[in-house]
Structures are given as structure tokens and as C-alpha cells.
Write an enzyme that holds these catalytic residues in place. Structure first.
Site, PDB file in Angstrom:
ATOM      1  N   ASP A 135       0.633  -1.183   0.022  1.00 61.65           N
ATOM      2  CA  ASP A 135      -0.061  -0.162   0.110  1.00 61.65           C
ATOM      3  C   ASP A 135       0.915   1.063  -0.083  1.00 61.65           C
ATOM      4  O   ASP A 135       1.711   1.255   0.787  1.00 61.65           O
ATOM      5  CB  ASP A 135      -0.761  -0.082   1.329  1.00 61.65           C
ATOM      6  CG  ASP A 135      -2.098   0.881   0.914  1.00 61.65           C
ATOM      7  OD1 ASP A 135      -2.439   1.331  -0.027  1.00 61.65           O
ATOM      8  OD2 ASP A 135      -2.731   1.218   2.088  1.00 61.65           O
ATOM      9  N   TYR A 137       1.344   5.700  -0.496  1.00 56.12           N
ATOM     10  CA  TYR A 137       0.614   6.864   0.324  1.00 56.12           C
ATOM     11  C   TYR A 137       1.078   7.984  -0.537  1.00 56.12           C
ATOM     12  O   TYR A 137       1.833   8.839  -0.259  1.00 56.12           O
ATOM     13  CB  TYR A 137       1.689   6.899   1.485  1.00 56.12           C
ATOM     14  CG  TYR A 137       0.958   7.710   2.847  1.00 56.12           C
ATOM     15  CD1 TYR A 137      -0.234   7.613   2.923  1.00 56.12           C
ATOM     16  CD2 TYR A 137       1.870   8.629   3.290  1.00 56.12           C
ATOM     17  CE1 TYR A 137      -0.667   8.361   4.347  1.00 56.12           C
ATOM     18  CE2 TYR A 137       1.412   9.419   4.252  1.00 56.12           C
ATOM     19  CZ  TYR A 137       0.232   9.543   4.875  1.00 56.12           C
ATOM     20  OH  TYR A 137      -0.174   9.989   6.017  1.00 56.12           O
ATOM     21  N   HIS A 142      -3.732  13.918   0.688  1.00 54.43           N
ATOM     22  CA  HIS A 142      -3.943  13.127   1.707  1.00 54.43           C
ATOM     23  C   HIS A 142      -2.917  12.973   2.718  1.00 54.43           C
ATOM     24  O   HIS A 142      -3.226  13.088   3.725  1.00 54.43           O
ATOM     25  CB  HIS A 142      -4.376  11.783   1.430  1.00 54.43           C
ATOM     26  CG  HIS A 142      -4.651  10.794   2.358  1.00 54.43           C
ATOM     27  ND1 HIS A 142      -5.654  10.377   3.063  1.00 54.43           N
ATOM     28  CD2 HIS A 142      -3.701   9.427   2.542  1.00 54.43           C
ATOM     29  CE1 HIS A 142      -5.450   9.404   3.973  1.00 54.43           C
ATOM     30  NE2 HIS A 142      -4.421   8.960   3.725  1.00 54.43           N
ATOM     31  N   ASP A 243      -9.455   0.376   1.453  1.00 52.47           N
ATOM     32  CA  ASP A 243      -8.542   0.010   2.352  1.00 52.47           C
ATOM     33  C   ASP A 243      -9.253   0.311   3.780  1.00 52.47           C
ATOM     34  O   ASP A 243      -8.713   1.589   4.361  1.00 52.47           O
ATOM     35  CB  ASP A 243      -7.242   0.343   2.106  1.00 52.47           C
ATOM     36  CG  ASP A 243      -6.151  -0.117   2.898  1.00 52.47           C
ATOM     37  OD1 ASP A 243      -6.383  -1.360   3.084  1.00 52.47           O
ATOM     38  OD2 ASP A 243      -5.046   0.536   3.069  1.00 52.47           O
ATOM     39  N   TYR A 254       0.464   2.739  15.604  1.00 53.29           N
ATOM     40  CA  TYR A 254       1.150   2.974  14.215  1.00 53.29           C
ATOM     41  C   TYR A 254       2.793   3.496  14.481  1.00 53.29           C
ATOM     42  O   TYR A 254       3.602   3.491  13.419  1.00 53.29           O
ATOM     43  CB  TYR A 254       0.625   4.060  13.428  1.00 53.29           C
ATOM     44  CG  TYR A 254       0.832   5.327  13.291  1.00 53.29           C
ATOM     45  CD1 TYR A 254       0.268   6.175  14.673  1.00 53.29           C
ATOM     46  CD2 TYR A 254       1.737   6.239  12.506  1.00 53.29           C
ATOM     47  CE1 TYR A 254       0.569   7.519  14.573  1.00 53.29           C
ATOM     48  CE2 TYR A 254       1.957   7.353  12.814  1.00 53.29           C
ATOM     49  CZ  TYR A 254       1.506   8.183  13.853  1.00 53.29           C
ATOM     50  OH  TYR A 254       1.590   9.573  13.916  1.00 53.29           O
ATOM     51  N   LYS A 263      -5.297  -1.568   9.874  1.00 51.84           N
ATOM     52  CA  LYS A 263      -5.502  -1.763   8.573  1.00 51.84           C
ATOM     53  C   LYS A 263      -5.766  -3.219   8.120  1.00 51.84           C
ATOM     54  O   LYS A 263      -6.287  -3.428   7.038  1.00 51.84           O
ATOM     55  CB  LYS A 263      -4.288  -1.242   7.741  1.00 51.84           C
ATOM     56  CG  LYS A 263      -3.861   0.119   8.193  1.00 51.84           C
ATOM     57  CD  LYS A 263      -4.785   0.972   7.261  1.00 51.84           C
ATOM     58  CE  LYS A 263      -4.109   2.412   7.203  1.00 51.84           C
ATOM     59  NZ  LYS A 263      -4.870   3.420   6.580  1.00 51.84           N
TER      60      LYS A 263
HETATM   61 CA    CA Z   1      -4.299   2.793   2.593  1.00 52.80          CA
END
Ligand code: CA
Length: 426
Positions: A135, A137, A142, A243, A254, A263
Site C-alpha cells: 500500500d 501513500y 491526503h 482499504d 502506528y 488496517k
Molecule cells: Ca491505505
């Protein structure tokens, strides 16, 4: 090789409504179970599913070098591994067979019955066995929004972000096809102020992430890297990708190693893989990148795609409200850059690997790709048509994602990517 399947003037002998996501110019690939309980690889035109396994057995692909059982499988991994030349030959042949002017299959009633089914009579499966899921980013908006909310608005982007297509290795076992319900996850959350014991229970902050994912073929051997100008050769196609994220679990866990249980409980995909070839007419200029990335991430030509994205929330027994409209072209890092970066250290990519874009947020407040951003971490609840509001996703809510490209000639869509949130199992 010419992509004759993309001919925008072609018409088919199957009936297709004008606003369908699946005109004859799309020809996506998927895996489904027929009403006779047979699993097969297929494609879709309008509201018809087409059994490629049966077509191949009946000899309609005899001019293309394919193994006998290539479509009689429960995943597209082997077909994808055959490479782009084969994908193109097969897509071109399907377009030719279903062309208005071609009577080969149209006029063969018994073959047609064996090959063409109503979309309501089949059950879609995952299109690939996902070995590895990564995944990224890649949306600057965002990353800036999340950096502002979780850390510091003044230093929202980490110093590496403009140089590195940031990503992490996700969980592939919980990738599920559209329509599969999602259980609200249990987990730990940050201790309440003045206490030392973390919270534990059903997540209170279940969220969606509006993403797309690309699916690769076996691209490189361990130790080799893929030069950026060759990357698109190894991208089979794209799906919509929700997701799912539990923000309270994520915020507590995290640091220092990144996302984990916040996640990995579920990621929903749309079941038809739309090929990169079908998206060819929708290339647009790449976003301007400042500072200029390192040479291994520089590439000529249009590597971004104009794909309209939409998210709706439908509460139980209520109508849907559209809460976000975004676009795949808002990605700062392109798929080409992501794949070049992914393999720059010699990491091998395999057929069926899935690469999530990361949440795709646009520049305006109605184009954010998650509730975290749309409600600004709950400060601005999002109004729904039934008079209620949402900060995050409630039990019983269905999240619906859609994607399509459109120009004056043709509309290519992805079909729905939906998931309903169910209460935690007790
Ligand atoms: Ca994601």
C-alpha cells in the site's frame, strides 16, 4: 501491437445500455462461479458475463498460443504471467467476436448459450490470488491532511515524502471481493487522558480509504530492478480498492513501525480488473513534481490517468448519499514511479501482486478520500440524506465506491466496490 479492442466506433451484438461501465471497449477480466457451479475466468460486456473457459474449449481462441486450461482456473495469475502480448491478443479477439458485424458466435445458438450468461446468474470471486499486497501513500493532499491531523499542521509532510514514493507491506489474506460484509474490528486504543491502561473493544472509528490498486505480472528476478520506462509493460490492470481502516487502533499502534491491525482486518476490491490497455485513451499529464525526483524516478510521457472516483454511504434501509468525488489523476506519485521504486532494491514482484495507491484525496473538501478527512477527525460531521450525520462508519452502513473514465466517444467503468459494516463478533 495495435489495441484494436479499443476502437471507439465498434458496436456489439449484445445489448449494452449507454451508461454501462462495460461497453465492448472495456473487456475487463475476472473470475466467477456459474449457476452450474463451475469456476471460470471471464469477461463482461454490458450486463452479460462471458465464460472465456468455454469459449477457449469451443476453439474460439485457436489462433492464439494459449495452454488448454488457461481460463479454467480460479485465478488470473497464470494468464497474467503470460504477458502483455497475450493479454492484447485475447482482448482484441474478444472484441472481434462480439463485434456487431461478426456472426461466428452470434449466429451459433448453442455455443452462445454455453458462453454468455446474465450477470445476475453468476457469483464474482477474487480475480487473482494476491501473493503480496503493498500500500502506497501517494496523494499529497491526503498525506498533508493526515499529517496535519495526526502530527503537526506546520510540518504535515515528512521530509522524505517529496523524494520517496512511501509505502508499506499490507496483508493479502483479508482482501475480499465487493459485496463481502466487513466485521468491525476489536483492538486496543490510546489510554484515556490521565490513565495508563489502553482502551480495548470494538473500534469506534471505522473508516474507508478510497484507493485504486494495480495488479502486476511477474516482472523481475530477485536482485534485478525494473527501469521506470519499462514499468507499464508489467502492469496488467486496475481495480477499485477500499482499504478499510480503524483510526483509533491505527493512532495507538502506528509508531514506530507503521500500520498493522488498524488496517489488516479487511480491504475490499471491485472484482473486474480493467486493463491498463483499456485505459489508454484516458492518459493525462503527470502532476508537477517539485523538487525533481531522483533520476530512477524520472520518466517521459503521460503516466497519470483521468479516472473519476466516487464514494457513497448507504445506511441500513435508507438511500445512499454521495460523500466524496475525487480523481485518480490527483496522485502525486504515478504507478510507474511506484513500481520503479518498489523494485529499485531488487525486490521481486510476482504475477497477481496488488499495489494500492493510497487514499486518493483531491484539493477540495468534497474530494477527500476518507471520513477522517471529510469529517476532519469528527469535528465536522458529514450530513446524510436521511437526516443523520456521520463522523465515521456505523454498523449497518454500506460503503459504495465507483470509478469511471469518460471522453466524447466512450465510457469505461469499474463496477461497484461495496462493503457493509457488521457489528463485532462477540
Ligand atoms: Ca491505505
Amino acid at each position: 501491437m495495435n489495441i484494436t479492442a479499443n476502437n471507439p466506433t465498434r458496436k456489439t451484438w449484445l445489448e449494452v445500455s449507454k451508461d454501462s461501465d462495460f461497453p465492448i471497449q472495456n473487456i475487463p477480466f475476472g473470475v466467477f462461479i456459474t449457476k452450474d457451479d463451475i469456476i471460470t475466468i471471464g469477461t463482461r460486456i454490458g450486463d452479460f458475463a462471458i465464460d472465456l473457459g468455454a469459449l477457449h474449449q469451443l476453439g474460439y481462441f485457436s489462433e492464439i498460443p494459449l495452454t488448454d486450461d488457461i481460463f479454467l482456473q480460479d485465478s488470473l495469475n497464470d494468464f497474467i504471467a503470460d504477458g502483455r502480448k497475450t493479454w492484447r491478443l485475447v482482448r482484441n479477439r474478444i472484441a472481434e467476436l462480439f463485434d456487431m458485424t461478426n456472426g461466428e458466435l452470434r449466429d451459433h445458438t448453442s455455443h452462445r448459450t454455453d458462453v454468455v450468461f446474465g450477470i445476475d446468474t453468476i457469483e464474482m470471486q477474487l480475480p487473482v490470488t494476491v501473493g503480496d499486497y503493498t500500500d502506497f501513500y501517494a496523494s499529497k493532499e491526503h498525506a498533508t491532511n493526515v499529517g496535519s491531523l495526526f502530527r503537526d499542521p506546520k510540518n504535515a509532510l515528512m521530509p522524505n515524502w517529496l523524494h520517496v514514493p512511501i509505502g508499506y507491506h499490507g496483508r493479502s489474506s483479508s482482501i475480499i471481493p465487493s459485496g463481502t460484509p466487513v466485521r468491525r474490528p476489536m483492538g486496543q486504543s490510546r489510554p484515556l487522558e490521565g490513565t495508563n491502561t489502553p482502551g480495548f473493544g470494538p473500534s469506534k472509528l471505522v473508516d474507508f480509504e478510497l484507493e485504486m490498486a494495480f495488479i502486476t505480472t511477474a516482472a523481475n528476478n530477485l536482485g534485478e530492478r525494473i527501469p521506470i520506462e519499462e514499468t507499464e509493460e508489467h502492469i496488467f490492470g486496475l481495480v477499485l480498492f477500499n482499504d478499510w481502516s480503524a483510526r483509533d487502533i491505527q493512532a495507538w499502534e502506528y509508531q514506530p513501525l507503521g500500520p498493522f491491525l488498524g488496517k489488516s482486518f479487511a480491504s475490499t476490491i471491485s472484482p473486474w480488473i480493467v486493463t491498463l490497455d483499456a485505459l489508454e485513451p484516458f492518459r493525462v499529464d503527470n502532476p508537477r513534481q517539485e523538487p525533481t525526483p531522483l533520476p530512477y524516478l524520472q520518466v517521459e510521457g503521460k503516466k497519470s490517468y483521468d479516472i473519476h472516483l466516487q464514494v457513497g454511504i448507504q445506511p441500513e434501509n435508507e438511500k445512499e448519499t454521495i460523500v466524496a468525488n475525487s480523481n485518480f489523476k490527483y496522485m502525486y506519485w504515478t504507478m510507474a514511479q511506484q513500481l520503479a521504486h518498489h523494485t529499485v532494491n531488487g525486490c521481486n514482484v510476482r504475477s497477481g501482486d496488488m499495489m494500492g495507491s493510497g487514499t486518493i484525496s483531491g484539493p477540495t473538501k468534497d474530494s477527500y478520500g476518507s471520513m477522517l478527512e471529510l469529517s476532519w477527525r469528527g469535528q465536522n460531521p458529514v450530513p446524510l440524506n436521511d437526516g443523520t450525520t456521520r463522523k465515521f462508519i456505523n454498523d449497518g452502513d454500506t460503503v459504495i465506491m465507483r470509478a469511471h473514465c469518460e471522453n466524447k466517444d466512450v465510457r469505461i467503468g469499474f463496477g461497484d466496490c461495496t462493503g457493509k459494516v457488521l457489528p463485532t463478533l462477540v
